[in-house]
Scaffold this active site. Structure first.
Site, PDB file in Angstrom:
ATOM      1  CB  SER A 142      35.275  27.116  41.768  1.00 51.81           C
ATOM      2  OG  SER A 142      35.647  26.052  42.623  1.00 51.81           O
ATOM      3  CE1 TYR A 155      33.873  30.161  46.340  1.00 52.61           C
ATOM      4  CE2 TYR A 155      33.967  27.804  45.954  1.00 52.61           C
ATOM      5  CZ  TYR A 155      34.516  29.065  45.806  1.00 52.61           C
ATOM      6  OH  TYR A 155      35.701  29.229  45.107  1.00 52.61           O
TER       7      TYR A 155
HETATM    8  N1  LIG Z   1      41.901  28.953  46.112  1.00 54.16           N
HETATM    9  C1  LIG Z   1      41.159  27.995  45.617  1.00 54.16           C
HETATM   10  O1  LIG Z   1      41.277  26.829  46.016  1.00 54.16           O
HETATM   11  C2  LIG Z   1      40.152  28.313  44.550  1.00 54.16           C
HETATM   12  C3  LIG Z   1      39.624  27.239  43.809  1.00 54.16           C
HETATM   13  C4  LIG Z   1      38.698  27.527  42.829  1.00 54.16           C
HETATM   14  C5  LIG Z   1      38.316  28.822  42.565  1.00 54.16           C
HETATM   15  N2  LIG Z   1      38.829  29.843  43.304  1.00 54.16           N
HETATM   16  C6  LIG Z   1      38.393  31.206  42.985  1.00 54.16           C
HETATM   17  O2  LIG Z   1      39.531  31.987  42.671  1.00 54.16           O
HETATM   18  C7  LIG Z   1      39.210  33.365  42.813  1.00 54.16           C
HETATM   19  C8  LIG Z   1      40.354  34.070  43.529  1.00 54.16           C
HETATM   20  O3  LIG Z   1      40.417  33.598  44.870  1.00 54.16           O
HETATM   21  P1  LIG Z   1      41.784  33.168  45.573  1.00 54.16           P
HETATM   22  O4  LIG Z   1      41.709  31.714  45.798  1.00 54.16           O
HETATM   23  O5  LIG Z   1      42.928  33.749  44.877  1.00 54.16           O
HETATM   24  O6  LIG Z   1      41.552  33.842  47.031  1.00 54.16           O
HETATM   25  P2  LIG Z   1      42.254  35.097  47.746  1.00 54.16           P
HETATM   26  O7  LIG Z   1      41.418  35.327  48.963  1.00 54.16           O
HETATM   27  O8  LIG Z   1      43.695  34.830  47.908  1.00 54.16           O
HETATM   28  O9  LIG Z   1      42.030  36.270  46.697  1.00 54.16           O
HETATM   29  C9  LIG Z   1      40.759  36.835  46.468  1.00 54.16           C
HETATM   30  C10 LIG Z   1      40.917  38.335  46.256  1.00 54.16           C
HETATM   31  O10 LIG Z   1      39.613  38.903  46.012  1.00 54.16           O
HETATM   32  C11 LIG Z   1      39.547  40.128  46.741  1.00 54.16           C
HETATM   33  N3  LIG Z   1      38.133  40.500  46.999  1.00 54.16           N
HETATM   34  C12 LIG Z   1      37.279  39.972  47.898  1.00 54.16           C
HETATM   35  N4  LIG Z   1      36.113  40.622  47.878  1.00 54.16           N
HETATM   36  C13 LIG Z   1      36.225  41.593  46.939  1.00 54.16           C
HETATM   37  C14 LIG Z   1      35.351  42.595  46.455  1.00 54.16           C
HETATM   38  N5  LIG Z   1      34.103  42.766  46.959  1.00 54.16           N
HETATM   39  N6  LIG Z   1      35.798  43.407  45.453  1.00 54.16           N
HETATM   40  C15 LIG Z   1      37.048  43.274  44.968  1.00 54.16           C
HETATM   41  N7  LIG Z   1      37.925  42.358  45.405  1.00 54.16           N
HETATM   42  C16 LIG Z   1      37.517  41.523  46.373  1.00 54.16           C
HETATM   43  C17 LIG Z   1      40.315  39.848  48.014  1.00 54.16           C
HETATM   44  O11 LIG Z   1      40.720  41.032  48.684  1.00 54.16           O
HETATM   45  C18 LIG Z   1      41.487  39.027  47.505  1.00 54.16           C
HETATM   46  O12 LIG Z   1      42.593  39.846  47.170  1.00 54.16           O
HETATM   47  C19 LIG Z   1      37.880  33.406  43.574  1.00 54.16           C
HETATM   48  O13 LIG Z   1      36.841  33.696  42.645  1.00 54.16           O
HETATM   49  C20 LIG Z   1      37.741  31.992  44.106  1.00 54.16           C
HETATM   50  O14 LIG Z   1      36.392  31.638  44.319  1.00 54.16           O
HETATM   51  C21 LIG Z   1      39.749  29.619  44.292  1.00 54.16           C
END
Ligand SMILES: NC(=O)c1ccc[n+]([C@@H]2O[C@H](COP(=O)([O-])OP(=O)(O)OC[C@H]3O[C@@H](n4cnc5c(N)ncnc54)[C@H](O)[C@@H]3O)[C@@H](O)[C@H]2O)c1
Length: 278
Positions: A142, A155
């Site tokens: 991130s 985080y």
């Molecule tokens: N959305 C943002 O603004 C953003 C920004 C930077 C980084 N990220 C990172 O992107 C990645 C994806 O997140 P997202 O934004 O798509 O969120 P999201 O919540 O839409 O998707 C995350 C997915 O991870 C799954 N998950 C959670 N715990 C788990 C576990 N123990 N084992 C397997 N799967 C698990 C969830 O069920 C979900 O489907 C994450 O690592 C997040 O930190 C997101």
């Protein structure tokens, strides 16, 4: 990896958000897909949607925080497709909670998924990629792994860890296994369900922490920022490009780099961190 057609991509956290967009983007490249997620119903829907478009895809319910669960994912991948080429360690969680006086389980859960999930993904799939002499790891960190924000220490710390371990992995493999690439993905806000990360709280860490009024306000601010965030499909297409070209850094919002420079200049000039907006 120039040629992706017919190869196999494994994506964790593939039932939602960036992971689902990654799965779709790799499917558009003609890849076969292994979707892994802890949320069984959402995973089933994601796989069915891809399969309905003619993509060869399977879903494997996986908790990335447990080494044995990720090993079972690799075994199922090998059994079904005989190989894995692109491994996206993408599953991640976030939720507001007081890092300093709240329950330590908030740290434990976030590190278990965000850090250990990535470590398990690399350690489990690396032997397969090394044996092939070909492959690519995509680790979702991130912008929070490149500069800090207040209130979000678990985080932030988990994402600094993902950036650091990914850089180190890149250096190790560049020397010993140049056919195996690494990318680290550092987006700012993306329109996903991350703000509702607590839906995936793991019961083995005890009761999910309750939100205080301040934390609820932070949650609402984050929800508004996310609603205005980038389209996950745009992040995914940058990732596909990075895999094709062997590029390590995927930083779609270039303003992050200004902050990284300011941070380095502050450190050089002996200035303390100043408080940014969320
Ligand atoms: N959305 C943002 O603004 C953003 C920004 C930077 C980084 N990220 C990172 O992107 C990645 C994806 O997140 P997202 O934004 O798509 O969120 P999201 O919540 O839409 O998707 C995350 C997915 O991870 C799954 N998950 C959670 N715990 C788990 C576990 N123990 N084992 C397997 N799967 C698990 C969830 O069920 C979900 O489907 C994450 O690592 C997040 O930190 C997101």
């Amino acid at each position: 990896m120039e040629q992706l057609t017919g190869k196999v991509a494994v994506v964790t956290g593939a039932a939602s958000g960036i992971g689902l967009a990654l799965a779709r983007a790799f499917a558009s490249e003609g890849m076969r897909l292994v979707l892994a997620d802890v949320e069984e119903d959402a995973l089933g829907t994601a796989v069915d949607d891809l399969a309905a478009t003619g993509v060869e895809a399977i879903g494997v319910q996986t908790d990335v925080s447990l080494a044995e669960s990720v090993e079972a994912l690799a075994a199922r991948t090998r059994e079904r497709f005989g190989a894995a080429h692109v491994v996206c360690n993408n599953a991640g969680v976030a939720t507001p909670g007081d890092p300093w006086v709240g329950p330590v389980s908030l740290w434990e859960w976030m590190f278990a998924v965000n850090v250990w999930g990535v470590v398990h993904g690399i350690r489990t799939f690396l032997p397969m990629l090394l044996a092939q002499g070909e492959g690519h790891f995509v680790n979702t960190a991130s912008a929070a792994g490149l500069r800090a924000r207040p209130h979000l220490a678990p985080y932030i710390a988990s994402k600094y860890a993902v950036v650091g371990l990914s850089e180190s992995l890149f250096l190790d493999l560049a020397e010993s296994a140049p056919g195996v690439g690494v990318s680290v993905v550092c987006p700012t806000w993306v329109r996903t369900r991350i703000v509702d990360g607590a839906r995936n709280w793991l019961p083995r860490f005890g009761a999910a922490p309750e939100r205080s009024e301040d934390e609820q306000a932070l949650h609402e601010l984050a929800s508004a920022a996310l609603a205005d965030g980038a389209d996950p499909a745009n992040i995914a297409s940058e990732v596909v490009d990075a895999v094709h070209t062997g590029r390590f850094w995927v930083i779609p919002d270039r303003s992050v780099l200004d902050e990284v420079e300011q941070r380095a200049e502050g450190a050089r000039g002996g200035r303390n961190p100043s408080r940014p907006s969320l």
